[in-house]
Each structure stands twice: as structure tokens, then as C-alpha cells.
Design a protein around this motif. Structure first.
Motif, PDB file in Angstrom:
ATOM      1  N   GLN A 256      90.689 -21.653  81.604  1.00  0.00           N
ATOM      2  CA  GLN A 256      89.327 -21.108  81.636  1.00  0.00           C
ATOM      3  C   GLN A 256      88.885 -20.624  80.269  1.00  0.00           C
ATOM      4  OE1 GLN A 256      90.517 -17.678  84.186  1.00  0.00           O
ATOM      5  NE2 GLN A 256      89.139 -16.557  82.848  1.00  0.00           N
ATOM      6  N   ALA A 318      93.162  -6.327  84.251  1.00  0.00           N
ATOM      7  CA  ALA A 318      92.374  -5.214  83.705  1.00  0.00           C
ATOM      8  C   ALA A 318      91.176  -4.895  84.592  1.00  0.00           C
ATOM      9  CB  ALA A 318      91.880  -5.591  82.306  1.00  0.00           C
ATOM     10  N   SER A 319      90.783  -3.622  84.643  1.00  0.00           N
ATOM     11  CA  SER A 319      89.578  -3.254  85.397  1.00  0.00           C
ATOM     12  C   SER A 319      89.027  -1.910  84.943  1.00  0.00           C
ATOM     13  CB  SER A 319      89.881  -3.204  86.900  1.00  0.00           C
ATOM     14  OG  SER A 319      90.963  -2.325  87.142  1.00  0.00           O
ATOM     15  N   ALA A 320      87.718  -1.732  85.206  1.00  0.00           N
ATOM     16  CA  ALA A 320      87.008  -0.492  84.858  1.00  0.00           C
ATOM     17  C   ALA A 320      86.606   0.187  86.155  1.00  0.00           C
ATOM     18  CB  ALA A 320      85.769  -0.807  84.025  1.00  0.00           C
ATOM     19  N   TRP A 321      86.666   1.513  86.190  1.00  0.00           N
ATOM     20  CA  TRP A 321      86.477   2.257  87.430  1.00  0.00           C
ATOM     21  C   TRP A 321      85.441   3.361  87.285  1.00  0.00           C
ATOM     22  CZ3 TRP A 321      90.177   1.877  91.744  1.00  0.00           C
ATOM     23  CH2 TRP A 321      91.075   0.799  91.579  1.00  0.00           C
ATOM     24  N   HIS A 347      85.241  -5.458  76.820  1.00  0.00           N
ATOM     25  CA  HIS A 347      84.663  -5.858  78.107  1.00  0.00           C
ATOM     26  C   HIS A 347      84.731  -4.704  79.108  1.00  0.00           C
ATOM     27  CE1 HIS A 347      83.720  -8.806  81.348  1.00  0.00           C
ATOM     28  NE2 HIS A 347      84.352  -7.903  82.066  1.00  0.00           N
ATOM     29  N   GLU A 348      85.932  -4.152  79.266  1.00  0.00           N
ATOM     30  CA  GLU A 348      86.083  -3.079  80.265  1.00  0.00           C
ATOM     31  C   GLU A 348      85.260  -1.856  79.872  1.00  0.00           C
ATOM     32  OE1 GLU A 348      88.223  -5.752  82.193  1.00  0.00           O
ATOM     33  OE2 GLU A 348      87.209  -3.958  82.899  1.00  0.00           O
ATOM     34  N   HIS A 351      81.688  -2.120  80.874  1.00  0.00           N
ATOM     35  CA  HIS A 351      81.400  -1.702  82.252  1.00  0.00           C
ATOM     36  C   HIS A 351      81.189  -0.182  82.306  1.00  0.00           C
ATOM     37  CE1 HIS A 351      81.930  -5.448  84.379  1.00  0.00           C
ATOM     38  NE2 HIS A 351      83.165  -5.627  83.936  1.00  0.00           N
ATOM     39  N   TYR A 355      78.135   2.192  83.713  1.00  0.00           N
ATOM     40  CA  TYR A 355      78.285   3.298  84.679  1.00  0.00           C
ATOM     41  C   TYR A 355      77.593   4.560  84.134  1.00  0.00           C
ATOM     42  CZ  TYR A 355      82.408   0.551  86.279  1.00  0.00           C
ATOM     43  OH  TYR A 355      83.270  -0.445  86.705  1.00  0.00           O
ATOM     44  N   HIS A 374      76.300  -6.833  85.457  1.00  0.00           N
ATOM     45  CA  HIS A 374      77.394  -5.930  85.080  1.00  0.00           C
ATOM     46  C   HIS A 374      78.379  -6.671  84.176  1.00  0.00           C
ATOM     47  CE1 HIS A 374      79.102  -2.003  85.455  1.00  0.00           C
ATOM     48  NE2 HIS A 374      78.346  -1.731  86.497  1.00  0.00           N
ATOM     49  N   LYS A 418      83.306 -19.247  75.420  1.00  0.00           N
ATOM     50  CA  LYS A 418      82.024 -19.133  76.131  1.00  0.00           C
ATOM     51  C   LYS A 418      81.559 -20.434  76.768  1.00  0.00           C
ATOM     52  CE  LYS A 418      81.512 -14.805  75.043  1.00  0.00           C
ATOM     53  NZ  LYS A 418      81.634 -13.737  76.067  1.00  0.00           N
ATOM     54  N   HIS A 477      91.094 -13.484  91.547  1.00  0.00           N
ATOM     55  CA  HIS A 477      89.882 -13.149  92.288  1.00  0.00           C
ATOM     56  C   HIS A 477      89.869 -13.737  93.687  1.00  0.00           C
ATOM     57  CE1 HIS A 477      89.178 -12.525  88.089  1.00  0.00           C
ATOM     58  NE2 HIS A 477      88.154 -11.764  88.367  1.00  0.00           N
ATOM     59  N   TYR A 487      80.383 -14.191  86.908  1.00  0.00           N
ATOM     60  CA  TYR A 487      80.778 -14.493  85.535  1.00  0.00           C
ATOM     61  C   TYR A 487      79.968 -15.655  84.984  1.00  0.00           C
ATOM     62  CZ  TYR A 487      84.555 -11.298  86.521  1.00  0.00           C
ATOM     63  OH  TYR A 487      85.283 -10.185  86.867  1.00  0.00           O
TER      64      TYR A 487
HETATM   65  C1  LIG Z   1      86.961  -1.548  90.060  1.00  0.00           C
HETATM   66  C2  LIG Z   1      86.580  -2.903  89.563  1.00  0.00           C
HETATM   67  O1  LIG Z   1      87.049  -3.923  90.041  1.00  0.00           O
HETATM   68  N1  LIG Z   1      85.678  -2.939  88.544  1.00  0.00           N
HETATM   69  C3  LIG Z   1      85.228  -4.216  87.985  1.00  0.00           C
HETATM   70  C4  LIG Z   1      84.026  -3.991  87.084  1.00  0.00           C
HETATM   71  C5  LIG Z   1      82.806  -3.635  87.925  1.00  0.00           C
HETATM   72  O2  LIG Z   1      82.389  -4.514  88.705  1.00  0.00           O
HETATM   73  O3  LIG Z   1      82.313  -2.498  87.810  1.00  0.00           O
HETATM   74  C6  LIG Z   1      86.362  -4.779  87.121  1.00  0.00           C
HETATM   75  O4  LIG Z   1      86.820  -4.097  86.259  1.00  0.00           O
HETATM   76  N2  LIG Z   1      86.767  -6.055  87.374  1.00  0.00           N
HETATM   77  C7  LIG Z   1      87.919  -6.620  86.663  1.00  0.00           C
HETATM   78  C8  LIG Z   1      87.533  -7.792  85.769  1.00  0.00           C
HETATM   79  C9  LIG Z   1      88.689  -8.048  84.791  1.00  0.00           C
HETATM   80  C10 LIG Z   1      88.563  -9.294  83.891  1.00  0.00           C
HETATM   81  C11 LIG Z   1      88.256 -10.542  84.670  1.00  0.00           C
HETATM   82  O5  LIG Z   1      88.683 -10.696  85.796  1.00  0.00           O
HETATM   83  N3  LIG Z   1      87.574 -11.498  84.005  1.00  0.00           N
HETATM   84  C12 LIG Z   1      87.432 -12.826  84.637  1.00  0.00           C
HETATM   85  C13 LIG Z   1      86.310 -13.655  84.006  1.00  0.00           C
HETATM   86  C14 LIG Z   1      86.043 -13.412  82.581  1.00  0.00           C
HETATM   87  C15 LIG Z   1      86.606 -14.228  81.624  1.00  0.00           C
HETATM   88  C16 LIG Z   1      86.286 -14.063  80.290  1.00  0.00           C
HETATM   89  C17 LIG Z   1      85.393 -13.061  79.907  1.00  0.00           C
HETATM   90  O6  LIG Z   1      85.007 -12.912  78.617  1.00  0.00           O
HETATM   91  C18 LIG Z   1      84.850 -12.217  80.870  1.00  0.00           C
HETATM   92  C19 LIG Z   1      85.179 -12.398  82.202  1.00  0.00           C
HETATM   93  C20 LIG Z   1      88.761 -13.592  84.506  1.00  0.00           C
HETATM   94  O7  LIG Z   1      89.645 -13.080  83.805  1.00  0.00           O
HETATM   95  O8  LIG Z   1      88.867 -14.649  85.128  1.00  0.00           O
HETATM   96  C21 LIG Z   1      89.893  -9.510  83.185  1.00  0.00           C
HETATM   97  C22 LIG Z   1      89.662  -9.279  81.717  1.00  0.00           C
HETATM   98  C23 LIG Z   1      88.181  -9.524  81.503  1.00  0.00           C
HETATM   99  C24 LIG Z   1      87.534  -9.075  82.785  1.00  0.00           C
HETATM  100  C25 LIG Z   1      86.266  -7.444  84.992  1.00  0.00           C
HETATM  101  O9  LIG Z   1      86.276  -6.498  84.219  1.00  0.00           O
HETATM  102  O10 LIG Z   1      85.253  -8.160  85.198  1.00  0.00           O
END
Ligand SMILES: CC(=O)N[C@@H](CC(=O)O)C(=O)NC[C@H](CC1(C(=O)N[C@@H](Cc2ccc(O)cc2)C(=O)O)CCCC1)C(=O)O
Ligand SMILES: [Zn+2]
Length: 620
Positions: A256, A318-321, A347-348, A351, A355, A374, A418, A477, A487
Motif C-alpha cells: 500500500q 498506531a492510534s490517537a485517542w 499523522h496521529e 488527529h 480533537y 479526520h 500518495k 482494519h 483513507y
Molecule cells: C481510537 C482510534 O482508532 N482513533 C483513530 C483516529 C480517529 O478516527 O480519531 C486512529 O487512530 N486510527 C488508527 C489509524 C492508524 C494508521 C492507519 O491505520 N493508517 C492506514 C491508512 C494510511 C496509510 C498511510 C497514511 O499516510 C495514512 C493512512 C493504514 O496503515 O493502512 C497507522 C499509521 C497511520 C494511520 C489512523 O490513525 O488513521
């Protein structure tokens, strides 16, 4: 009420609703705090007890949502003129599967999700008979850094055998229960329909399809260039005549993001990384404060989990809360010292900035204008942060590469994350929506997955797949039940915003060289959109941020992304013509993937041939 006029009656219905919503706002914040804390405790310490506690709280929250939806339905909307009040009441009643009264089945859904996410987060992929490794950082690092075809294939297969394959038997029931729960109220066709309702648009599905088709030529040119360079490196024998690229040699476990194979694709000055974990977070925070946005509150530094603990199992994804109490905001990340991880830190934290921007809104509005917004906010600063000029400013790059070849090198590196991502960001929910619709049944889960992967991404599995595999489950996911089209939407929207903010900031020059660092005019415009939360339909938020610029619109548009990469597209088209590289791949054939009836096209013919030979041999 004697002598009450009609308008006073109206006011009393509205006044009652307002009083109810004020009480609701406090109650919902309190129970969401408990629910979020239980989720945090589970994800930062995976045990049966913490899973049970999290499941208990998710059911308590469902009960609360169920009860309050009943209370809110008491109000007669026709007597309330105030759109804000009716929007809030609507959100109280938009409770998804919590409207389903069968709490035994709701618990089963939560248990299944917890079990699948638990399998995913504790899985160890075996790369040989004796060595089994966790995904982060071990398998991720092998896929990122190894340049040996077989070693990569072992890590790729090992991960899928340990994750997706182990949860395949759980997914059909999970799908059926979610669909049963969401259909109960009769408002949604299936769970996919409910997920899409977050975008408040009846044309959403066709809109994203049109965007994807508009972006396909750019992706195909990048794919053709990368395929040629990888073919040079690994040998033409690894590349089938169908035109597909092996899925495991692109530097990422899911193909990806291709930035990790940048070194094969073009020479690039290596990065200085005299960084510490804390400095990574301070650098990210500094970017946001430099444009006038918030810094991280005290509890962020106290309560976050920024490094992988050594003594327990955790969700490393990784995640943001947002704990919803205007004080407690956290990041959970198994941070390591790589540039990809530095992007994830930004990125995190993006988020968290969102908030903080909407924390004073009613709780029901503390959300992205839509889920893609978001994600777009989380990514937007990386379009500025990654420019060579910026990386030099913060000591992450020794010197800025010369203008023209530096430009193409930089644009290529940006495209590897991208542009390469676009078909992947699009296809996960194409697969999931077709599963929820019942168009894809369990015995063709994996075949449908690879149909889409082969068709949209132009990649194929290095190891022959069988229907015992469940490769969608190898992506966080899917077992996590987290929607993904957000995304794809984010990757389109963030370029619209980048273009608008660069305009507002009076930064001229090509879009890909624009860095809004230190520019509070850009920050103010961004914040104006962020602080709207989900109080208004997202088209108004898009208009808010693009207003007064030549990209002004209330819709998603691929034009800014295409503008950003247009110098690269010209270079790729020239380069692909020069090596007369045929663009694209056979979208109807997928090497190593058996078709639905267990036989792939060519092997079906082989089998018939074998049969005829055998019969003929009998008569000799
Ligand atoms: C409590 C909770 O769940 N909170 C939500 C946030 C909210 O909704 O408030 C949250 O933290 N979600 C986690 C998720 C993590 C990551 C992700 O899963 N990314 C995708 C896709 C992608 C790929 C490249 C890129 O540049 C950006 C995204 C993947 O890795 O496939 C992994 C590292 C990057 C972002 C995130 O932060 O989006
Ligand atoms: Zn995100």
C-alpha cells in the motif's frame, strides 16, 4: 399552558429538546470516557480480563445509546424549526447496531471482533521452521529492508498464515450478525450501507468510483515505471506476462506504500536521523504550534504509550485517542526511529489537533466533518513537512537536492506513498461492501479479494493462494472492523486543502514545493474548518477551507492531486515511452489465484487436457 400561542407551543417542544440535549451531552461524555478507557486498557495490555472488561463497556454503551435513542424519538421533529436541534436529535438516534435489542447477539459481535483483533495483534509470522516474529517491527522491517525475493516471500506468507488464515472461520458469522443487527431498524440495507451513511450523500459510492477512475492513469504510469525498475533488480522471470508486480517486493506488507523501495527506484540523499523518540513528537508538535494550532496538553505526555512495552502484549497499530473530557488526549504507538514512523507521529498528532479544535462543541459534534476529513487532517501537514526544504530546516536532510532532478526524485518519493496507496485505499471497502451485500460469500472471500487486488493494484500473490487463506484478515482494519474508504477520501481531500492553504498563505510556486510551516494564515484557515467538527454536512466544511481560492468547492475533487503530481506524470510518460514499457496489466487474470470453483482458467484447461490424455492412454 392556557392561552399558549402556536409559536409558544413550538418553543416548548424545542425548549424541552434543548433541555434534554444538555443533560444528554453530560451523560454521553461520562459513559464514553469509561468506554474509551476500557478500550485503552485492553489495547495497551491484551489479556482475557481486559478484553472482557472492554466488551462489558461496549455493551453498556450500546444500552445507553439504545435508551437515549428511545428518549430522543419522543420529540416531534415537525414542531422543531431549529435545524441544529433536529441534527443533534438525529445523531442521538443514529446508533447503528445498538438499536438491535438482542444483547446476546450484540455481545457475540463484540466477542468476535475482540477475538479477531486479538489474533491479529498477537500473531507471530513464521519465516522458517524455527523463527516466528511479530508484525511490528520485525516482519514490517524485513518487508521494508530485505531485497531477497524468497526471504520476502517467506515473511509475506508467514504473516498471512498466522493472521488472516487463523480468523477465516470467524468472519462469516461476524458479517451475518452485523447485518442482522443493522437491518433490525429497517433504515439500512446492510452494514456497508450504514458505514457509507457517514458521508451523508446518496451518490457517495459513485462519486468515489469516478474519482478512482480519474486517478487511474497516474497510478498506471507509476506502476509501469516501478515494475520496470523492480524487474531490473529481481529479474524478468519473476514478472508474469500479465503485467502484474509481485505483491511482496514493494516494501510494504500490503503493497500500500512503496516508499521503502525508493533506493531501487532512484538515488536519493540518505537522511540524517540523529533523532530520539521524544524529539520526533516534539518536532511534530512544533509544526502545529508554528501555524498557530494547539500544543499537546499535559495529560498527553503523561498518559500516552509512545514505545512498545517489553512486558506485555499490546495493539502496536498506531492510534490517537480522544477521551472526551477536554483534558485527556493520547497516542498509542510502538514508535521506532524511521522516517516512515516520523510521518505516523505527525499523522496521529494531526488527529489530536482535530480533537482539540472541536473540543468545545456539543459531544455529538466532536467528530470529523466526515471520517475522510479526520484522516485528511491527520495527513495534511505531511505534504509540507516532507519537502526537502523543510527536512533540511529540521536537520532530517543534509542538503536540498538540486532543483530539477531533485524535484522529480522528491515527487517520485511522494507518489510512492500518495499515489501507490490510491487503489488500495479504494479496494478494501469495495471488498467489504460486496461481502456485506451478500455478493461475495465465504467460499469466495479470498478469490474476490485477489480479483480486486489484481484488477485495481496490478499486483499478484507470490505464493499460490487457496480458499483456506483469508488475506483480507491480514490487514488490521478488517478484523478491527474499521472502515477504510475514509483513507481514499482523505488522500483526495488533503491535496484540495493543501492547494487552498498554500493560496491563503500567499505561497507561490509549484504545489509540491509548498510548505505552510510557520504560516499562521494557513493555520487559521485550517482551524476554521476543524472547529466545525461534524456540526454541518461536510460540503460546508470543504467550502469553508477552499473559500476564495481557485479550488473553491463543496465537493471532492481529484484536480489538486493531479496538479501536484503533473510534473511527475509528464516525466513518467516520457520515461515509459523511452523504454517502451506497456502501461497496465491484464485485469481479468490473476497469477497464483484459483478462481471461484477452485480451478483457475489455465489450470482448468490443464486438467481437461490431462483427463483426455488419461482416457486416450487407456485405449492404447
Ligand atoms: C481510537 C482510534 O482508532 N482513533 C483513530 C483516529 C480517529 O478516527 O480519531 C486512529 O487512530 N486510527 C488508527 C489509524 C492508524 C494508521 C492507519 O491505520 N493508517 C492506514 C491508512 C494510511 C496509510 C498511510 C497514511 O499516510 C495514512 C493512512 C493504514 O496503515 O493502512 C497507522 C499509521 C497511520 C494511520 C489512523 O490513525 O488513521
Ligand atoms: Zn488516521
Amino acid at each position: 399552558l392556557v392561552g399558549t400561542t402556536w409559536s409558544q407551543t413550538l418553543v416548548s417542544e424545542e425548549a424541552a429538546a434543548i433541555a434534554y440535549l444538555e443533560e444528554y451531552d453530560k451523560l454521553t461524555a461520562d459513559i464514553h470516557y469509561q468506554y474509551t478507557e476500557a478500550g485503552w486498557i485492553y489495547e495497551t495490555n491484551i489479556t482475557d480480563e481486559t478484553l472482557a472488561n472492554m466488551t462489558d463497556w461496549s455493551l453498556k454503551l450500546s444500552d445507553f445509546n439504545y435508551r437515549e435513542a428511545k428518549n430522543a424519538s419522543r420529540f416531534d421533529m415537525s414542531k422543531i424549526n431549529n435545524q441544529n436541534i433536529t441534527r443533534l436529535l438525529g445523531k442521538v438516534m443514529d446508533i447503528g447496531t445498538a438499536a438491535f435489542p438482542d444483547t446476546v447477539k450484540l455481545r457475540k459481535i463484540s466477542d468476535l471482533e475482540g477475538e479477531m483483533a486479538g489474533i491479529y495483534s498477537t500473531a507471530k509470522g513464521c519465516i522458517n521452521a524455527t523463527t516466528c516474529l511479530p508484525l511490528e517491527p520485525d516482519l514490517v522491517n524485513i518487508i521494508a529492508n530485505s531485497r531477497h525475493y524468497e526471504e520476502l516471500a517467506a515473511a509475506w506468507k508467514g504473516w498471512r498464515d498466522a493472521s488472516g488464515k487463523k480468523m477465516k472461520h470467524l468472519y462469516p458469522e461476524y458479517v451475518n450478525l452485523l447485518n442482522e443487527a443493522i437491518k433490525f431498524e429497517g433504515k439500512f440495507e446492510d452494514m456497508g450501507d450504514y458505514y457509507r451513511s457517514d458521508y451523508e450523500s446518496p451518490t457517495f459510492e459513485s462519486d468515489v468510483r469516478a474519482l478512482f477512475q480519474e486517478l487511474a492513469p497516474l497510478y498506471e504510469n507509476l506502476h509501469a515505471y516501478v515494475r520496470r525498475k523492480l524487474r531490473q533488480h529481481y529479474g524478468a522471470d519473476k514478472f508474469p506476462t500479465t503485467g502484474h508486480i509481485p505483491a511482496h517486493i514493494l516494501g510494504n506488507m500490503w503493497a500500500q506504500d512503496w516508499t521503502n523501495v525508493y533506493d531501487i527506484l532512484a538515488p536519493y540523499p540518505n537522511k540524517g536521523s540523529n533523532y530520539t523518540i521524544t524529539r520526533m513528537y516534539k518536532v511534530a508538535e512544533d509544526f502545529f504550534t508554528s501555524i498557530g494550532l494547539n500544543k499537546m496538553p499535559p495529560l498527553f505526555w503523561e498518559n500516552s504509550m509512545l514505545v512498545k512495552p517489553v512486558d506485555r502484549d499490546v495493539f502496536c497499530h498506531a492510534s490517537a485517542w480522544d477521551f472526551g473530557n477536554k483534558r485527556d488526549f493520547r497516542i498509542k504507538q510502538c514508535t521506532s526511529l524511521t522516517d516512515e514512523q516520523l510521518l505516523t507521529v505527525h499523522h496521529e498528532m494531526g488527529h489530536i489537533i482535530y480533537y482539540l479544535a472541536y473540543q468545545d462543541l456539543p459531544y455529538l459534534y466532536r467528530d470529523g466533518a466526515n471520517p475522510g476529513f479526520h484522516e485528511g487532517m491527520a495527513d495534511i501537514v505531511t505534504l509540507s513537512f516532507q519537502t526537502p526544504e523543510h527536512l533540511k530546516k529540521i536537520g532530517f536532510l543534509d542538503d536540498v537536492p538540486a532543483q530539477n532532478e531533485g524535484d522529480i526524485n522528491f515527487l517520485l518519493r511522494m507518489a510512492l506513498s500518495k499515489v501507490a496507496f490510491l487503489p488500495f485505499g479504494y479496494l478494501i471497502d469495495q471488498w467489504r461492501w460486496s461481502v456485506f451485500r451478500g455478493d461475495t460469500l465465504p467460499d469466495s472471500y479470498n478469490e474476490k479479494w485477489w480479483d480486486l487486488r489484481c484488477d485495481f493494484q496490478g499486483i499478484f500473490p507470490p505464493v499460490k493462494r487457496t480458499n483456506a487463506d483469508f488475506d483480507p484478515g491480514a490487514k488490521f482494519h478488517v478484523p478491527g472492523g474499521v472502515p477504510y474508504i475514509s483513507y481514499f477520501v482523505s488522500f483526495v481531500a488533503q491535496f484540495q486543502w493543501h492547494k487552498a492553504l498554500c493560496k491563503v498563505a500567499n505561497i507561490s510556486g509549484p504545489l509540491h514545493r509548498c510548505d505552510i510551516y510557520n504560516n499562521t494564515m494557513a493555520g487559521t484557515r485550517l482551524n476554521d474548518m476543524l472547529k466545525m467538527g461534524s456540526a454541518r454536512p461536510w460540503g460546508e466544511a470543504m467550502l469553508k477551507i477552499t473559500n476564495g481560492t481557485d479550488g473553491q468547492t463543496n465537493k471532492l475533487s481529484a484536480a489538486p492531486l493531479l496538479e501536484y503530481f503533473s510534473p511527475l506524470l509528464k516525466w513518467l510518460q516520457h520515461n515509459n515511452r523511452k523504454y517502451n514499457e506497456t502501461l497496465g496489466w491484464d485485469k481479468k487474470k490473476c497469477p497464483n489465484v484459483p478462481s471461484a470453483n477452485g480451478l483457475s482458467g489455465n489450470s482448468r484447461i490443464q486438467n481437461i487436457g490431462f483427463l483426455i490424455t488419461a482416457i486416450f492412454a487407456l485405449f492404447i
